[in-house]
Write a protein that holds these residues in place. Structure first.
Motif, PDB file in Angstrom:
ATOM      1  N   ILE A   9       0.839  -1.205   0.000  1.00  0.00           N
ATOM      2  CA  ILE A   9       0.000   0.000   0.000  1.00  0.00           C
ATOM      3  C   ILE A   9       0.873   1.253   0.000  1.00  0.00           C
ATOM      4  CG2 ILE A   9      -1.590   1.343   1.441  1.00  0.00           C
ATOM      5  CD1 ILE A   9      -2.898  -1.348   2.218  1.00  0.00           C
ATOM      6  N   ALA A  10       1.949   1.236   0.788  1.00  0.00           N
ATOM      7  CA  ALA A  10       2.863   2.381   0.802  1.00  0.00           C
ATOM      8  C   ALA A  10       3.491   2.586  -0.571  1.00  0.00           C
ATOM      9  CB  ALA A  10       3.947   2.180   1.855  1.00  0.00           C
ATOM     10  N   ALA A  11       3.855   1.496  -1.231  1.00  0.00           N
ATOM     11  CA  ALA A  11       4.476   1.604  -2.558  1.00  0.00           C
ATOM     12  C   ALA A  11       3.510   2.206  -3.573  1.00  0.00           C
ATOM     13  CB  ALA A  11       4.927   0.222  -3.032  1.00  0.00           C
ATOM     14  N   MET A  12       2.214   1.946  -3.399  1.00  0.00           N
ATOM     15  CA  MET A  12       1.217   2.504  -4.330  1.00  0.00           C
ATOM     16  C   MET A  12       0.818   3.916  -3.950  1.00  0.00           C
ATOM     17  SD  MET A  12      -1.248  -0.831  -4.861  1.00  0.00           S
ATOM     18  CE  MET A  12      -2.131  -0.081  -6.248  1.00  0.00           C
ATOM     19  N   ASP A  13       0.919   4.247  -2.665  1.00  0.00           N
ATOM     20  CA  ASP A  13       0.403   5.526  -2.164  1.00  0.00           C
ATOM     21  C   ASP A  13       1.426   6.653  -2.164  1.00  0.00           C
ATOM     22  OD1 ASP A  13      -2.243   5.877  -1.631  1.00  0.00           O
ATOM     23  OD2 ASP A  13      -2.153   5.294   0.477  1.00  0.00           O
ATOM     24  N   GLN A  14       2.704   6.293  -1.999  1.00  0.00           N
ATOM     25  CA  GLN A  14       3.716   7.326  -1.785  1.00  0.00           C
ATOM     26  C   GLN A  14       4.390   7.727  -3.096  1.00  0.00           C
ATOM     27  OE1 GLN A  14       3.883   8.690   1.192  1.00  0.00           O
ATOM     28  NE2 GLN A  14       2.371   7.189   1.901  1.00  0.00           N
ATOM     29  N   VAL A 141      10.391  -1.194  11.024  1.00  0.00           N
ATOM     30  CA  VAL A 141      10.428  -2.293  10.053  1.00  0.00           C
ATOM     31  C   VAL A 141       9.900  -1.818   8.705  1.00  0.00           C
ATOM     32  CG1 VAL A 141       9.402  -4.512   9.443  1.00  0.00           C
ATOM     33  CG2 VAL A 141      10.345  -4.164  11.728  1.00  0.00           C
ATOM     34  N   LEU A 142       8.734  -1.179   8.707  1.00  0.00           N
ATOM     35  CA  LEU A 142       8.170  -0.686   7.442  1.00  0.00           C
ATOM     36  C   LEU A 142       9.095   0.350   6.819  1.00  0.00           C
ATOM     37  CD1 LEU A 142       5.801  -0.810   5.471  1.00  0.00           C
ATOM     38  CD2 LEU A 142       4.705   1.011   6.796  1.00  0.00           C
ATOM     39  N   ALA A 143       9.670   1.224   7.652  1.00  0.00           N
ATOM     40  CA  ALA A 143      10.583   2.252   7.138  1.00  0.00           C
ATOM     41  C   ALA A 143      11.806   1.612   6.484  1.00  0.00           C
ATOM     42  CB  ALA A 143      11.008   3.182   8.267  1.00  0.00           C
ATOM     43  N   ALA A 144      12.349   0.575   7.100  1.00  0.00           N
ATOM     44  CA  ALA A 144      13.551  -0.073   6.555  1.00  0.00           C
ATOM     45  C   ALA A 144      13.242  -0.777   5.241  1.00  0.00           C
ATOM     46  CB  ALA A 144      14.113  -1.068   7.565  1.00  0.00           C
ATOM     47  N   LEU A 145      12.117  -1.489   5.164  1.00  0.00           N
ATOM     48  CA  LEU A 145      11.757  -2.172   3.918  1.00  0.00           C
ATOM     49  C   LEU A 145      11.453  -1.163   2.815  1.00  0.00           C
ATOM     50  CD1 LEU A 145       9.501  -5.027   5.347  1.00  0.00           C
ATOM     51  CD2 LEU A 145      11.739  -5.305   4.258  1.00  0.00           C
ATOM     52  N   ALA A 146      10.769  -0.076   3.175  1.00  0.00           N
ATOM     53  CA  ALA A 146      10.461   0.954   2.185  1.00  0.00           C
ATOM     54  C   ALA A 146      11.732   1.605   1.663  1.00  0.00           C
ATOM     55  CB  ALA A 146       9.534   2.005   2.803  1.00  0.00           C
ATOM     56  N   ALA A 147      12.689   1.858   2.549  1.00  0.00           N
ATOM     57  CA  ALA A 147      13.963   2.440   2.115  1.00  0.00           C
ATOM     58  C   ALA A 147      14.716   1.476   1.210  1.00  0.00           C
ATOM     59  CB  ALA A 147      14.812   2.801   3.334  1.00  0.00           C
ATOM     60  N   VAL A 149      13.613  -0.540  -0.993  1.00  0.00           N
ATOM     61  CA  VAL A 149      13.114  -0.559  -2.374  1.00  0.00           C
ATOM     62  C   VAL A 149      12.998   0.842  -2.964  1.00  0.00           C
ATOM     63  CG1 VAL A 149      11.917  -2.747  -2.100  1.00  0.00           C
ATOM     64  CG2 VAL A 149      10.688  -0.631  -1.605  1.00  0.00           C
ATOM     65  N   GLY A 150      13.458   1.863  -2.217  1.00  0.00           N
ATOM     66  CA  GLY A 150      13.511   3.214  -2.768  1.00  0.00           C
ATOM     67  C   GLY A 150      12.251   4.030  -2.604  1.00  0.00           C
ATOM     68  N   ILE A 151      11.339   3.606  -1.706  1.00  0.00           N
ATOM     69  CA  ILE A 151      10.124   4.389  -1.498  1.00  0.00           C
ATOM     70  C   ILE A 151      10.411   5.578  -0.591  1.00  0.00           C
ATOM     71  CG2 ILE A 151       7.725   4.313  -0.682  1.00  0.00           C
ATOM     72  CD1 ILE A 151       7.780   1.303  -1.144  1.00  0.00           C
ATOM     73  N   ARG A 152      11.384   5.430   0.289  1.00  0.00           N
ATOM     74  CA  ARG A 152      11.756   6.534   1.172  1.00  0.00           C
ATOM     75  C   ARG A 152      13.262   6.513   1.369  1.00  0.00           C
ATOM     76  NH1 ARG A 152       8.634   5.822   6.513  1.00  0.00           N
ATOM     77  NH2 ARG A 152       9.645   7.805   6.959  1.00  0.00           N
ATOM     78  N   ASP A 153      13.787   7.585   1.973  1.00  0.00           N
ATOM     79  CA  ASP A 153      15.224   7.670   2.205  1.00  0.00           C
ATOM     80  C   ASP A 153      15.650   6.662   3.260  1.00  0.00           C
ATOM     81  OD1 ASP A 153      15.459   9.730   0.377  1.00  0.00           O
ATOM     82  OD2 ASP A 153      15.127  11.284   1.904  1.00  0.00           O
ATOM     83  N   LYS A 154      16.913   6.288   3.205  1.00  0.00           N
ATOM     84  CA  LYS A 154      17.466   5.388   4.212  1.00  0.00           C
ATOM     85  C   LYS A 154      17.357   6.035   5.589  1.00  0.00           C
ATOM     86  CE  LYS A 154      19.187   2.034   1.579  1.00  0.00           C
ATOM     87  NZ  LYS A 154      18.792   0.615   1.714  1.00  0.00           N
ATOM     88  N   PRO A 155      17.064   5.242   6.621  1.00  0.00           N
ATOM     89  CA  PRO A 155      16.988   5.805   7.974  1.00  0.00           C
ATOM     90  C   PRO A 155      18.295   6.492   8.371  1.00  0.00           C
ATOM     91  CG  PRO A 155      16.125   3.562   7.933  1.00  0.00           C
ATOM     92  CD  PRO A 155      16.767   3.812   6.592  1.00  0.00           C
TER      93      PRO A 155
END
Length: 202
Positions: A9-14, A141-147, A149-155
């Protein structure tokens, strides 16, 4: 909801700087499954080996499939083996599951286009809002997985970290698998470029 569904959902929404590669997303979704299975005590890690237990009934059909797919006798699945095997086509499976559960809808097109399927969009739902809450809270966890795959910046050093060693080991395995996949893409691109040069006489 589950970590893989929240990630999808984050990958589709962000908004992202570049489209998320489906292969990258599939590997990260497989990692999210492992993290949820760890949380449910359906598995434990012995080094990089995934040791299944007698899992409780999982609240999600795809997580049930993930648990059922594990090798239950030694030698067990390694993290790497599981990610590559389970990750094959997993993004499509999760998209199909979201659509079957009414979390996606097909957007109406303004005219008939027989050569293209209607795009899918997320509906406003409790599941989508829960995923958005997890996203805005910077859940580690969600932040790390999203980072990954490039959805958000690395923590950064100020970001909340993962304090579970087994979860951190899974996240590291996902990062390694994604680097391997990118290396394979680059090597394939070089091979194709060299082949093109041969045919052009370059």
């Amino acid at each position: 909801m589950t970590t893989p569904r929240d990630l999808l959902i984050a990958a589709m929404d962000q908004p992202t700087r570049r489209p998320v590669e489906r292969g990258d997303l599939s590997l990260a979704l497989a990692g999210g499954e492992l993290i949820d299975l760890l949380s449910a005590q359906a598995i434990r890690l012995d080094g990089d080996q995934i040791v299944p237990s007698h899992p409780p009934a999982m609240p999600d059909r795809l997580l049930d499939e993930a648990a059922a797919s594990l090798v239950r006798e030694a030698p067990y699945d390694s993290l790497d083996d599981y990610l590559w095997r389970r990750g094959r086509g997993l993004a499509t499976a999760y998209l199909d599951a979201l659509e079957a559960d009414g979390q996606l809808t097909r957007q109406r097109l303004t005219h008939w286009t027989p050569s293209r399927s209607s795009p899918t969009v997320l509906v406003d739902s409790p599941a989508r809002r829960e995923a958005a809450d997890r996203w805005t809270s910077d859940e580690p966890v969600l932040a790390a997985l999203a980072a990954a795959v490039g959805i958000r910046d690395k923590p950064t050093g100020d970001s909340p970290g993962v304090d579970d060693d087994a979860v951190a080991t899974v996240l590291a395995a996902v990062d390694d698998a994604l680097r391997d996949l990118e290396f394979q893409r680059q090597r394939r691109a070089l091979d194709e470029a060299a082949f093109d040069n041969i045919w052009r006489g370059g």
